[in-house]
Structure formats: C-alpha cells, structure tokens
Write an enzyme that holds these catalytic residues in place. Structure first.
Site, PDB file in Angstrom:
ATOM      1  N   GLY B  78      -4.819   9.011  -6.681  1.00  0.00           N
ATOM      2  CA  GLY B  78      -4.605   8.144  -7.842  1.00  0.00           C
ATOM      3  C   GLY B  78      -5.838   7.364  -8.241  1.00  0.00           C
ATOM      4  O   GLY B  78      -6.667   7.002  -7.403  1.00  0.00           O
ATOM      5  N   ARG B 142      -4.639  15.697  -6.586  1.00  0.00           N
ATOM      6  CA  ARG B 142      -3.903  15.393  -5.362  1.00  0.00           C
ATOM      7  C   ARG B 142      -3.865  16.554  -4.365  1.00  0.00           C
ATOM      8  O   ARG B 142      -3.141  16.496  -3.369  1.00  0.00           O
ATOM      9  CB  ARG B 142      -2.484  14.932  -5.701  1.00  0.00           C
ATOM     10  CG  ARG B 142      -2.485  13.603  -6.450  1.00  0.00           C
ATOM     11  CD  ARG B 142      -1.108  12.970  -6.561  1.00  0.00           C
ATOM     12  NE  ARG B 142      -1.176  11.735  -7.336  1.00  0.00           N
ATOM     13  CZ  ARG B 142      -1.425  10.534  -6.807  1.00  0.00           C
ATOM     14  NH1 ARG B 142      -1.627  10.394  -5.518  1.00  0.00           N
ATOM     15  NH2 ARG B 142      -1.469   9.468  -7.587  1.00  0.00           N
ATOM     16  N   ASP B 173      -4.900   9.048   3.392  1.00  0.00           N
ATOM     17  CA  ASP B 173      -4.763  10.488   3.650  1.00  0.00           C
ATOM     18  C   ASP B 173      -6.070  11.228   3.392  1.00  0.00           C
ATOM     19  O   ASP B 173      -6.462  12.100   4.174  1.00  0.00           O
ATOM     20  CB  ASP B 173      -3.686  11.096   2.739  1.00  0.00           C
ATOM     21  CG  ASP B 173      -2.294  10.884   3.319  1.00  0.00           C
ATOM     22  OD1 ASP B 173      -2.204  10.392   4.470  1.00  0.00           O
ATOM     23  OD2 ASP B 173      -1.317  11.183   2.610  1.00  0.00           O
ATOM     24  N   LYS B 199     -10.609   3.927  -1.068  1.00  0.00           N
ATOM     25  CA  LYS B 199     -10.081   3.679  -2.410  1.00  0.00           C
ATOM     26  C   LYS B 199      -8.566   3.581  -2.377  1.00  0.00           C
ATOM     27  O   LYS B 199      -7.922   4.373  -1.710  1.00  0.00           O
ATOM     28  CB  LYS B 199     -10.454   4.854  -3.318  1.00  0.00           C
ATOM     29  CG  LYS B 199      -9.804   4.837  -4.686  1.00  0.00           C
ATOM     30  CD  LYS B 199      -9.150   6.167  -5.054  1.00  0.00           C
ATOM     31  CE  LYS B 199      -7.895   6.413  -4.235  1.00  0.00           C
ATOM     32  NZ  LYS B 199      -7.112   7.569  -4.679  1.00  0.00           N
ATOM     33  N   THR B 200      -7.976   2.634  -3.038  1.00  0.00           N
ATOM     34  CA  THR B 200      -6.582   2.603  -3.444  1.00  0.00           C
ATOM     35  C   THR B 200      -6.218   1.230  -3.961  1.00  0.00           C
ATOM     36  O   THR B 200      -6.486   0.215  -3.317  1.00  0.00           O
ATOM     37  CB  THR B 200      -5.574   2.988  -2.337  1.00  0.00           C
ATOM     38  OG1 THR B 200      -4.270   2.574  -2.758  1.00  0.00           O
ATOM     39  CG2 THR B 200      -5.847   2.295  -1.014  1.00  0.00           C
ATOM     40  N   ASP B 202      -3.345   0.163  -4.031  1.00  0.00           N
ATOM     41  CA  ASP B 202      -2.208  -0.320  -3.239  1.00  0.00           C
ATOM     42  C   ASP B 202      -2.631  -1.294  -2.147  1.00  0.00           C
ATOM     43  O   ASP B 202      -1.804  -2.039  -1.625  1.00  0.00           O
ATOM     44  CB  ASP B 202      -1.478   0.847  -2.578  1.00  0.00           C
ATOM     45  CG  ASP B 202      -0.757   1.714  -3.598  1.00  0.00           C
ATOM     46  OD1 ASP B 202      -0.736   1.332  -4.783  1.00  0.00           O
ATOM     47  OD2 ASP B 202      -0.229   2.769  -3.213  1.00  0.00           O
TER      48      ASP B 202
END
Lengths: 548, 548
Positions: B78, B142, B173, B199-200, B202
C-alpha cells in the site's frame, strides 16, 4: 479548549483590509437601484427600502469620531469557513467607530433573537476566534426569520440591549429574510438597521453585484486537497474507480471548482444534465463509456466527481420523486405491505415513464426511495447515496457492454462523500481576509446609517488591499419566485451558467481529462508560504472575472 | 502532468539529512545480534545472514570515492506518503558514492522484478518527484516475493542490468521477504545485496530498533485535519454524532494517534477490546452510555473514532466469522436459499455463542456477513461498514435506554471513512526528511557491502540533523509465527501496547474528553510556517520516546 500549534500561530494573522477601509470612511451614493426582475411587485412589497442607491466607501480626509453603537449579530444556516472572522471584523469595525460600541451575539442562529438567547462578545472572547473555522463562537441554526411575531419578539430584546443594528450572516434565504426584516423595522420605525453578509460554501449566492459568498474558497480547497490525494493514490495503485460525491444540493459550483482544480476523469454538472434533459441512464452510460475507453488503454482506474444534488436535477428522477411523494401520501397502509407487494404496488401506480425509471434503479435504491421519508412524508433525497447508485449502475452497464464485446476490463469502485470536512476548516487567507473585510465593512454600513443592505466587496481577484468596499441594497437582487405554492420576493439562486467561462473551460478540457489522466494534486491549504501558494482565489472567481 | 502551485513551491524543499550522512561515511560495527525470539530456529533458516552486527554510520575523516553501483528499487504494498523521497534519497546517495552509479525502478511492485518490467530512473525523472506524495514514479503492487523461482527469475534481470543491490521499500511482510531474498542470494553467491526500508501508514512496523515506519506521520496528520474539521462542525451545529472509521486493519495506531491529536469524545482501540475480551455489545454499550451522558448535559453531538480492523479484534466476532467461513464453505447450495431460509440455516448451524452474536447484529450486517465473500469463500471483513454497524446498534441501544427512562435526547449519526485521503498526501516535513534520509542511508548500506539489513534512523524526536544513521539486520526483528498453517520467520507486527505511554495518556484523558468536549483542531499540514507548526513528529513517537 486546548489550541493546536497551527491555531496558535494562525491567531497572529492580521487580515489585510482594503485600503479604503483602513482609516476613516465616507459613503458615496450611486444611482438609485432596481431589482433584477419584477420591479413593480417588489417595489410594492418594499415601499421603504426599495430603490436605494448602491454605496461606495472612500477614505474620509476629514475623520469624525462616531457615536457608540450597540450591534447584534446572527449566524444563520450551515457553517462556512470564515464566519468567525466576519464577527471579528464587525467587532473591530464598530470599536473603530467608537471604543464604547458593543457587540451582542444571538445564540444558535436566528432562533436566538426570537428566544432572547444572547451573549455579549467582548474583546477577550473575540480574540479567541480570530482566523479560526467553525461557527462555535455563538453557534448557528436554521430557524427562518419570516413572521411578524418573530420580528416583534426579536425587537423586544434589541430594545432591551439598546441594539440599533443587526447583522445577519447567511445564505440567499437568510439575506432575503434580512431584507424583509429591514423593511419591517423601517416601516414601524423600530430604529434598528439590518445588514446582511453573503455566506455559503455552495457558492450559489452571487450575482452582478455580489462576486462571491464566503467559505466557498476554503471548502473547495479542502475538498480539492482530498480529491488530489485520492487521485495520486488512484494513479499509484491503478486499480480503483473512486466515486466522490461533493456537498452542494442546489448548484454544482463546488463540483465544478474542484474539477477545475484537480482535473478528474469525470465530473457531472447537474445544471448541464437538466439543460440537456438527460436521464439517469444517460449519465450512467456517459461514465461507463469513459470507464470502457480507459480500460481499452489498460487503465482500470479513475475518478468521478458527483454533485450532491444531481438526482434532483434529473428531470425524470424529479418527476418520479414527486409522483412517489403523492402516491405514498395517499397510501397509509403502504408500510404494512411486504417488500415485493410494495414494489408491485409502486410500479402499478406510477405513470409509465416514472415506472420505467423506477424499474431501472438498483433495487436497494428503489426501496430507499419508498422507505426513508421525512416528517412531511417526502423522500429524503439527501440520504440517497448517489455515489453508490451511480457506481452500481455503471457496473451493471459495463457487464452488458462486456457481454456485447464492448468492454474488457476490471471495475472496482470505491466511494467517498465530502462535505462536513470543509465547512468548518480554518479559513484560507482569501476567506480570512474576505470575511474580516465583510464584517468591518458591515460596521461602516451601520455607521452610514443604512438598512436593507448587504456588505459588499468587489474586485476580489486582486490583492485584498485593492478591493472595492461598499453596500448593495438587498432588494436589488430580488425577483419573484414560487415557494411552497406562494409567489415570494427572493434572491435568485446562482446556478452554474453553462455559458460562463468556468463551465466552458471545464467543458473544453473534460474529454482530454477523461482519457489522458491529467490529475492535478493541489495539496492542503497553506497559510505561511509564498503568495502563489497561499493567496490564490478560486478558479471559478478568476474565470468569472474574465466574463466581466 | 500539470503541477499545482504547492507542488512547484515544494519541489525546492531540501530534506535535512543527519549530519553524519552529509559527507563521506564510514560504518562502525556493533556486537553480533540475535533475533527477538526463536533464535535457534531462525539461525537455522538464515545460516548466511543471521547474527550480523548492527551498523552505525559516522563521518569518515578520510573520504574515498566508491565504485559506481547499479541499484534496483521496488515499492511494495500500500501507498505511504514519502515513498518518492526514499527513491530520491537513494538516487542522491548512490550518485554521491560515484556519479556513474545508476538506479533502476521495477514497475508496479515486486511483480516488476519477476516480470522484468523496469525503467531507469535518471536525474530528470527523479527531480519531478522530490517531496511529492504517491508511489506513481514506478507504481506499487502486492505480489509477494516468496518463492525460489521468483528469486531466480528476478536474478536474471538483475544480472542483465548489472544490478548488485536491490532496495525493497515495504511493510513487515515485504521486509521479511527481503531478508529471505537476501539469504537466498547470499547462499547462491548471486552477488546481489538486499536492503529493506520500513514503510506503512499503519505504524505497525516498529520495534526496539526501528522507531517508526514512514508515512504514518503524514497520514495521521491528514486524518487529524479532517477529524478536527468535523469536530469544529459538530461543535458548531451541535446536532450530529459523527462515526469516523480510520484505516488500519491490523493495529489501532492510526486511531490512537488521531485521538491524541484531536481529543474526540470516543475512540475505540481494538487491542484493548481484545485484551478485555469485550463483545460487540460491550463496545456499543460503552458508546451509548457516553451518548446518554452527553445528552443529559444537553449535548446531542459528538465524535467516535473507530479503527478499521475492530471487528477482527472482537473475540466473539472472530469466532463467528471463522464459523461462518467453515459453514458456508461446506454449503454449496446456500446461495439458492431465500434470505429467510439462509438466516434460519445459519442460526441453526452455528455454535450457541456465535448464533447469539449473529442474532444480535442488525439484519443488514448479518446478511452482509453471508453474502460478500472473497474468491476463497471468506467473509470480506474490509467491506463491513463498521461505522454504520456501530451507529445502528448504538441507536437501538439508546431506544432501549429511552424506554427504560435512562436516556432523553436526540441521536442523529453521520458516517465517514478516511483512508485513501492520506496514503498519497505530499509528505510532511518529518516524512520528507525521514524518507529522504532512509533512502540516502540505504545507499550507504549498499556502499558498506552488507545484505539483509533494514535502513535505520533513530533519535527521531530530535531535529533530523541529529538523527543517528545505520543499519539493522532484518533477522534481528524475527520471530516464528504460524501463517497459513505453517510456522514462518516473520517480523512481529507492532500492536498498540496497552502499557505504553501513548495508550496510557489516552486512557487517562478519555473520560474527560468524553463529557467535556475538549476537541483540538490541528488543521492541515503546513510546509512553510514556524517549526512548531511544521516539524513536530507524531505524539505517538514523542510519547514512545518517553518509554525508552
């Protein structure tokens, strides 16, 4: 309340007043005015406030200290960025006239005047709200000031507080009512001036003499920030179609301005749909064809902007909704039927045209049209999720096209609705300046002794120091319209003009934007950076000035 | 593409590198490392890259010009604000090592490596993307790099382009897979280093050695801007309850950070719901009680923040979903039944506990749980409109309370979901600096000749010039977890710690925020203003540093 770092920094911003308002001010009268239409009728309805001259303010070389004045202020209707600055400008303006002037805010909208709910707005309160978003300084409300008993009830508290001028900050309806109130108070010799200020994020209160309503600038910039961010996501992931509904029931100015700022693949303009007498299926086909063409280029992604009020501009849908309102009103046992019986009943009792439209709707939406009704028994159009309705119908159409060999691709829609995110944003520099000047200018109108005027600033595409300040008799903007079965004098709502430059620029570009992916990413409103980033007015305003 | 005024102004921003990275750099080796758990197993799985030392970079007093290096880069998963700056920093870093170094981007995620889709990223391309949002410079995807055949296929193109180092920008992941790839390439002597970048949005990729993942800062600031705007609207209109769902499936960091920034009336933290073994009804009762208490004060408005993944953290819901997945998988004729039969069938075949939960759900949601299924036959949890589910159940509960005389008020809910609005925003100064430094630092790791490392910057609450740069062996962050029925070495996902300062600060304040209306309005991200407005890291990061 705890203040954010931005709020603290922003509190220090000093809105830039037009030069003419920076010192002592004198009013120059123009020629007597006429209403835009129905002059005779309107003159009859406004014998005391019709035909007044436009006013223009100039610097006064011979300043005089004015008398202290007690002023009331009301926020009316939906929130719009900058409302607090109107009040701050008004406060500073009446204090400039005389430091003993006082400002009273009526609470939670026009109802506060009628119910005598108010608070005095003192310097310490005012300073908490400079350059902030929201209407929370005194709250807002949707009570309409229309009846003589409301006017009389309001006058009691105005007299009690020694208030000789009332400023009403609102949209077209609220300014219409301000003019009616001004006429009434003038007629009975109440000794209370009434001044209006043009507010609404929808951008539909504007005309030959009012260049823009406040809040439109900030709200469209917030929505454009979000649309731009979504477009960048869309262009990065390359797998979703984003259907984005934007606030604005009665006109598509917001959607149009956002389209000009962000260059989406599709933007529907309600006024065009109505003018071309398009059906819902026409709109769906238009979108589906663009989806299919992009898919043929390998681009299974895109963005669609949808004005909130679209449904009500589609002639066939408008008819359907009117028929449903009538039908269900005379069918009290409708709710007792099973869903299947309801559908059967509706289809059997609508006109043929409306039945066809009804049958073409996704079942969930069709059902919603018969279920969610307001207290008057009418369909609650605002609850219809037009963005989902359209994407579902587009999906269905694409399936047909796939079967016909006219579409190869993948269609994954996502949905958004932006409205509440922008109505109370901290005002952009434009709105901060515009609102402060509107309020300050309203104080000058009070000082000039007039009533039934709307605070007016023009030349808005220029830096704010060059704006022209003055006042416009509200009755000048009137025409007669049928409202709830009665002819009434009202300010004409400004719809998107299909012959205006903003729409024409969009129309000239949209086919290119549909296929070439020409997204623009405006980013968030900036308050401290270079002028070309922080101080640009909307493209709508810039293009409209080209028409002048 | 046409650039917005902000994009043009922002392109000139020069991210502020840590001082240690500004000249020539030398790597100082620390002690050998251990994985956080399951050391023996993980060492067995990573014989060539386990136990490597942490690296710390220092200024090199005796600079040497390095050899040119060809580097590949991949954006995985994402979008997150700042991805482009990682690539820009990497580009500048390898050019600094030797001006003849070259950078290749693999297109649309890890799939680009396997499918040999790439483009060279030259200076003119790179310059177009400095300080911009989005992943559109090369796209993302993805595809999971997990299989040896993918690794071998990828190696073909790496060899062909003379690439000796690959940088993978991704979440937990993707960094796990980067380590597996590093181990494999090392084992077969491929001569390709693999470096990860955290990276994220979230915020769930962080631990003792990685202080933050990039993008979290910008995304939470965008969401907080919107929540603040809605809160100002809510507080002005005083008539709606806004239920706001926020992205973040696996952890509630985003909701928690936004709550700390905006001080809403309610914020649900999934990790707490799970730890307390709460039911959906417990959550509903908690919200309904706050609505009722505020109504008793005359405040029929408020805000509720809901993490996207809530449903999956409620133990009873998790069980229900698991049972439904099993039940429907072995009931091929389920779709042929009528809705009433389906409901009957489901209720008759679930465990008693799950049947009770199912029966308690609003019918629309219950039905959705059996209808919308992914290609594997599983419930599509992400499609559940938790914000509507909760508001409907809260409404039902309030009706009961009204009947019991425990609630007098009006409950009008509105719904929002924010996610896509923040993933591709232009990076905040923090993320612009952090990402650029991560990329530049990755170049230094390449120059140091290591593999299986993640680019690391620490001391992030200090100004970026003071950040500590270095590298962490990815295997150091591993533990063994069951994934799809198999034990695998993975980076542990960082959930909200209920004993951490960010949550404890929130927990200490929330009862006050629930009733006193303590909204904060952060406003939009600013790029040009005073440092206290433009350069603050998240409250989560600031509070976590207090725990160190």
């Amino acid at each position: 309340m705890k203040k954010s770092a931005l709020q603290i920094a922003r509190a220090a911003y000093q809105p830039k007043l037009p030069v003419t308002l920076t010192g002592s001010v004198k009013a120059i009268e123009g020629e007597p005015t006429q209403s835009v239409a129905d002059q005779e009728e309107i003159q009859k309805l406004f014998p005391n406030t019709y035909g007044l001259p436009e006013l223009r303010f100039e610097k006064n070389p011979n300043p005089i200290v004015g008398k202290p004045v007690n002023v009331g202020v009301i926020l009316s209707g939906g929130q719009a960025p900058g409302g607090h600055n109107v009040i701050c400008g008004l406060f500073d303006g009446i204090k400039k006239i005389n430091k003993d002037s006082r400002l009273y805010g009526f609470l939670m909208g026009p109802g506060g005047l009628v119910d005598h709910d108010y608070k005095e707005l003192t310097a310490d309160i005012i300073d908490e709200y400079r350059n902030t978003g929201g209407f929370d300084i005194i709250g807002s409300g949707r009570t309409k000031l229309e009846k003589q008993e409301q006017f009389d009830k309001g006058l009691e508290i105005l007299k009690q507080l020694g208030i000789s001028a009332l400023v009403i900050i609102g949209g077209d309806d609220s300014n219409t009512n301000a003019a009616v109130l001004a006429e009434y108070y003038k007629k009975i010799g109440a000794g209370v001036q009434v001044i209006g200020c043009p507010k609404t994020i929808d951008g539909d209160l504007k005309n030959e003499v009012v260049e823009a309503s406040f809040g439109f600038d900030t709200a469209t910039k917030v929505y454009s920030e979000l649309i731009g961010n979504i477009q960048r996501d869309c262009f990065s992931a390359k797998k979703y179609w984003h259907f984005i509904k934007l606030m604005g029931r009665s006109a598509s100015h917001i959607a149009l301005e956002c389209a000009l700022q962000t260059q989406p693949n599709v933007c529907i303009i309600s006024e065009e749909v109505e003018a071309k007498n398009q059906t819902l299926q026409d709109v769906v086909d238009y979108i589906a064809n663009i989806v299919a063409k992009r898919a043929a280029q390998g681009n299974n992604f895109g963005t669609v902007l949808i004005p909130e009020g679209l449904i009500e501009f589609i002639p066939a849908m408008k008819n359907l909704i009117a028929e449903l309102n009538d039908l269900l009103a005379k069918t009290p046992d409708f709710a007792a039927k099973t869903p299947a019986e309801q559908r059967q009943f509706v289809l059997g009792n609508l006109s043929q045209n409306s039945a066809t439209v009804y049958a073409s709707l996704p079942e969930g939406v069709a059902r919603q049209l018969t279920l969610d009704r307001d207290p008057h028994g009418n369909v609650q159009v605002s609850l219809i999720e037009t963005e989902k309705l359209l994407s579902e119908m587009v999906g269905n159409r694409l399936n047909e096209m796939k079967a016909e060999g006219k579409y190869v691709g993948k269609f994954s829609p996502l949905h958004h609705f932006f409205g509440y995110e922008g109505r109370c944003a901290a005002p952009s520099n434009f709105d901060a300046d515009y609102c402060y000047a509107l309020g300050y200018n309203a104080a000058c109108l009070i000082n000039a002794g007039v009533t039934g005027y709307i605070s007016s600033l023009r030349n808005l595409t220029k830096p704010s120091v060059q704006w022209l300040a003055g006042g416009i008799p509200i009755s000048m903007m009137f025409n007669m319209e049928r409202r709830h079965g009665e002819m009434k004098p009202v300010i004409q709502k400004a719809l998107v003009r299909l012959d205006g430059t903003p729409f024409l620029r969009f129309a000239a570009k949209r086919d290119d934007w549909a296929l070439s992916t020409a997204y623009v990413f405006p980013g968030p409103i900036q308050y401290f950076g270079p002028a070309e980033v922080c101080d640009q007015p909307t493209l709508t305003l810039q293009y409209e000035h080209l028409d002048k």
